[in-house]
Each structure stands twice: as structure tokens, then as C-alpha cells.
Enzyme design. Structure first.
Site, short mmCIF file in Angstrom:
data_model
loop_
_atom_site.label_atom_id
_atom_site.label_comp_id
_atom_site.label_asym_id
_atom_site.label_seq_id
_atom_site.Cartn_x
_atom_site.Cartn_y
_atom_site.Cartn_z
N CYS A 170 -22.56 -10.37 5.99
CA CYS A 170 -22.18 -11.76 6.47
C CYS A 170 -21.53 -11.61 7.75
CB CYS A 170 -20.11 -11.96 5.72
SG CYS A 170 -19.56 -11.08 6.19
N CYS A 223 -25.72 -16.11 24.43
CA CYS A 223 -25.92 -15.01 23.02
C CYS A 223 -27.19 -16.16 22.84
CB CYS A 223 -24.84 -15.50 21.86
SG CYS A 223 -23.39 -14.07 22.34
N CYS A 280 -2.19 3.42 6.81
CA CYS A 280 -2.82 3.54 7.97
C CYS A 280 -2.01 3.28 9.90
CB CYS A 280 -4.36 3.61 7.56
SG CYS A 280 -4.63 4.24 5.93
N CYS A 326 -20.82 -6.33 22.30
CA CYS A 326 -22.11 -6.83 22.78
C CYS A 326 -23.06 -5.56 22.47
CB CYS A 326 -21.73 -7.80 23.09
SG CYS A 326 -23.43 -8.56 24.09
N GLY A 378 -4.52 -4.01 0.55
CA GLY A 378 -3.89 -3.61 -0.05
C GLY A 378 -4.05 -2.39 -0.66
N CYS A 404 -11.56 -16.09 4.85
CA CYS A 404 -12.06 -14.93 5.22
C CYS A 404 -11.02 -14.44 5.27
CB CYS A 404 -12.80 -15.18 6.46
SG CYS A 404 -13.64 -13.88 6.80
N ASP A 405 -11.40 -12.43 4.74
CA ASP A 405 -10.78 -11.63 4.46
C ASP A 405 -9.76 -11.64 5.85
OD1 ASP A 405 -11.16 -8.98 3.92
OD2 ASP A 405 -9.67 -8.63 3.69
N CYS A 463 1.00 -1.43 0.03
CA CYS A 463 -0.15 -0.06 -0.53
C CYS A 463 0.71 1.37 -0.07
CB CYS A 463 -0.79 0.07 1.24
SG CYS A 463 -2.33 0.85 1.28
N ARG A 519 -5.65 7.94 8.67
CA ARG A 519 -4.70 7.83 7.14
C ARG A 519 -4.29 8.59 6.49
NH1 ARG A 519 -9.01 3.80 5.92
NH2 ARG A 519 -8.08 4.32 3.82
#
Length: 430
Positions: free
Chosen positions: A303, A366, A41, A398, A89, A324-325, A37, A157
């Protein structure tokens, strides 16, 4: 560099949630430049990926891997639409030629009658007229990362030299508008702006004229750079209500820039009221849109609010595929495009188990909650604390979510009841 959970949201038919029996659907988030990048940040969760042992390294995706990814992604989906999400990135560092090749490969491998869409998440600092012409011509949806007015945006940023970036990002928004390129704004809610919701929302609406707004809570475990989610020592996690369960404490479970749970609830409530009074039907705010949809009996549009996950994988620059990301760690690597098939990895036993664990590992606290079907424990990577009776797996946010749901649900139900009496177009905003 992109902030957590960056994903443009104007196509908003999230493919891994539309679980039609006849369709094999999932979503792959491409990281063709890895963690590389041009910004630095403070709260970025991806810059550190190159420091992980056996983790993804820096570099750009080769043409061979690019075509392999595109072919396998298209082949793996039997539904009518394939959405390519290009993130990082900072993906614009790859230059326009890379994306011209990507579009050409998509056309080459597209199935008859299948619709191909593209979205691009960017910090905006490298966009120019040529970029905008390309994005317009090929119908890219752009996600523009901007955290609010100048003093808020520039707090975290910044460039590698710690210089402010607001002017370039704001100019990018104006440039996209002039060229007619559809874009969403993605705003991170963190410790610095968590108590300034109306300043942020007013800026996005009145100064940037954003009509698609994503609000993303910044939450990171204090050891996130080296430690994968769910590999923490649960006995060391603080309980709900402990001072260590909030940012700012010397032994806090989260980074200093993570949003305070109470601030997150406050932020959502204040923005919801302003949206309800001034912008409902005109402006899409991700958390509000999906809450109404869910109370209409429709699938979650995000999601994080779905009962299960696992249909949204990340593809790194070397072809490695991760669960997952937010799980790009060696422990959650599914394989590589060069030695396996993307579709098979997404539906592999390990990934199915990963997806089901979202609901199966919820604590009893939960399961007994009145808001269970609104939240489903939110994102598992944020389950950083223990319940009051000591059971692990409670979401760090929560308190904030409960505050928001208690405040918003009466009005959400009224909106849903009204919409039940009217024809609802699949793409309609609430």
C-alpha cells in the site's frame, strides 16, 4: 508487541489494490487485543495507544464483537477472497480458544464460493506445538517478527523486564518449520541495524531459512505517542538537508530509534545486490517484488507504493474502526461496528478523501521526481519534512528511496523485460 506495518505477506494478493470494477474489495486489520503485549519493544508504535484521550483502550475483543466483525467484513466484500489479518498488540495472548471461535464464525458466515484466508502477526514468544497444529490445520499464514541475529534483535525487542527475546523467537521459527506452517519474517530496519544489511539478510537466509522477507523502515515523529499524522505544525518541520531531519539531533523530527534516511537507502541497495546475485526467483523480498511488479504494469503489492490508499482499515478490540493501522488516533476514527457497517465506513466520503489525499497532497518537488510512479510519496505518515524550497509533505526517507531506485531500476527493468517474454502466473515470485 508488533513493530510498525506488520503484515504477513505470503498471500500477497493485496485485496484493496485489486480494484476490479465488479468487486467491492478492501482489507481490515483486526486488533482483537488492542495494544496489550507481553513485550516492550523500544520502537513499538502501538503500545502507547491506550494512553490516547478517546483512543482505543486495553482489553480483549468480546465474542459478540468478534462475530459482528467477521460477519460485516465478509458481507462487505463482493470479491472471491476475504483475508483476515490478526494483529495487535500480541494476538496470541488471546489464546487458542479465541481463534477457534474466529474460524467457526468465518465458516458460519462465509458466502458460497468465497475463499477465506487468515494471517497472524506475532512476536513468536508464546507459540508452542498446540498453536502450530492449529495454524497448520486451518492454513494460517504467520508473520514472525525478528530483527536479525541475536545482538541486533535483542537491542530493541525485549520483555517487560527488559530481558532478551531472541532465543524464544528463533525457536518459534524452527517450530513453525517443523510443523509445516508457512511463515514470513518481518524485520524492522532502524538506527541500530541500518548499517548492517548483510548481517541481517545473511541471518534470515542462512540461519532462519526465510524465503518471504519483509523489511520495514522504522520512522516515527518525535511526538507520535500523542500527535496524529498530518496534524503537525508544518511550519516547524525541518527542510530536506537540515540536521533536524535525521535521527540523533537534539531537535530531530524523529525518535532516536528511527532509521537514518541514508542508511535506509544503503540497506536496500546492499540487500538488493545480494538477492539479485543469489536468491532471485527463490526468495521474496517485499520492496523488490513490488518494484518489479510495478514495472510490469501491475498494481503495487504494498500500500505504501500505491498512488492512493484508504482501502486498508484497522478494527480495534472494542469494534472501533480507524482509517489505517498507522492512523489509530481519535482524529481518524470512522465509527464503530456496533453502530455502523464496516463496508460503508470504508467507502464513506471521509475515508475516500483520506485515500485520495495520498497523491493529492504531494508537493511539487515529488510530482517532478523521476521516481514518482515507483514511490508516490510512500506512506503519508512518514511525510515529516519540507522540500528544499519549504513546501510541506516530503517523505522523511526521500534520500534513501532515491538512492535505492537509482541503483536498482536498471536491473529491475531487465528483469521486467525478461518476464514480459514469459508467461507470468499471478502468484509467481519474481
Amino acid at each position: 508487541m508488533k513493530p510498525p506495518q506488520d503484515q504477513p505477506t505470503g498471500q500477497f494478493d493485496v485485496p484493496w489494490l485489486a480494484d476490479a470494477p465488479a468487486a467491492r474489495q478492501f482489507h481490515a486489520m483486526a486488533k482483537p487485543v488492542g495494544s496489550t503485549c507481553n513485550l516492550d519493544c523500544s520502537y513499538c508504535y502501538y503500545l502507547s495507544k491506550e494512553t490516547l484521550a478517546k483512543g482505543p483502550g486495553p482489553g480483549r475483543m468480546s465474542d459478540e464483537t468478534l462475530e459482528l466483525f467477521i460477519k460485516q467484513y465478509i458481507d462487505g466484500i463482493s470479491g472471491p477472497e476475504v483475508i483476515f489479518s490478526w494483529q495487535g498488540g500480541e494476538p496470541t495472548l488471546l489464546g487458542l480458544e479465541f481463534f477457534r471461535k474466529a474460524v467457526a464464525f468465518e465458516k458460519k458466515h462465509a458466502k458460497p464460493g468465497q475463499r477465506i484466508e487468515n494471517d497472524l502477526q506475532t512476536n513468536g514468544t508464546l507459540l508452542n506445538q498446540e498453536w502450530c497444529q492449529f495454524l497448520k490445520e486451518h492454513r494460517f499464514l504467520v508473520g514472525l517478527s525478528i530483527d536479525g541475529p541475536r545482538e541486533i534483535h535483542d537491542h530493541y525487542r525485549v520483555t517487560k523486564g527488559k530481558r532478551p527475546t531472541f532465543d524464544k523467537v528463533f525457536a518459534a521459527g524452527r517450530l513453525l518449520q517443523r510443523h509445516g506452517v508457512p511463515f514470513n519474517t518481518l524485520t524492522c530496519v532502524h538506527r541500530f541495524n541500518g548499517r548492517r544489511p548483510l548481517d541481517v539478510y545473511r541471518f534470515l537466509r542462512q540461519e532462519l531459512n526465510s524465503t518471504y522477507i519483509q523489511l520495514i523502515p522504522i520512522v516515527e515523529h518525535r511526538t507520535f505517542e500523542k500527535t496524529a499524522p498530518q496534524t503537525w505544525n508544518s511550519a516547524e518541520l525541518p527542510k530536506d538537508g537540515d540536521p533536524e531531519a535525521r535521527p540523533g539531533h537534539p531537535n530531530s523530527i524523529v525518535t532516536d530509534w528511527s532509521v537514518d534516511p541514508d542508511d535506509w537507502g544503503y540497506f536496500l541497495c546492499k540487500v538488493f545486490d545480494r538477492w539479485l546475485n543469489q536468491d532471485i526467483g527463490k526468495v521474496m523480498v517485499n520492496h523488490f517484488e513490488t518494484l518489479v511488479a510495478q514495472h510490469l504494469g501491475l498494481p503495487s503489492q504494498m500500500c505504501v507504493y500505491s498512488q492512493a490508499c484508504g482501502r486498508g482499515v484497522a478494527v480495534e478490540n472494542d469494534g472501533s474502526v480507524y482509517a489505517c493501522d498507522h492512523y489509530v488516533y481519535p482524529e481518524y476514527r470512522l465509527g464503530n461496528l456496533k453502530s455502523g457497517r464496516l463496508g460503508e465506513m470504508v467507502f464513506s466520503p471521509d475515508q475516500v478523501k483520506f485515500g485520495h489525499a495520498k497523491s493529492e497532497t504531494l508537493p511539487q518537488y515529488c510530482r517532478q521526481c523521476a521516481y514518482l510512479s515507483d514511490c508516490w510519496g510512500e506512506c503519508p505518515k512518514n511525510r515529516l519534512i519540507r522540500t528544499p524550497d519549504g513546501e510541506p509533505g516530503l517523505n522523511y526517507l526521500c534520500h534513501g528511496f532515491k538512492t535505492f531506485f537509482a541503483h536498482a531500476l536498471p536491473e529491475v527493468e531487465r528483469i521486467a523485460n525478461r518476464l514480459r517474454k514469459e508467461p507470468l502466473h499471478p502468484k509467481r515470485r519474481m
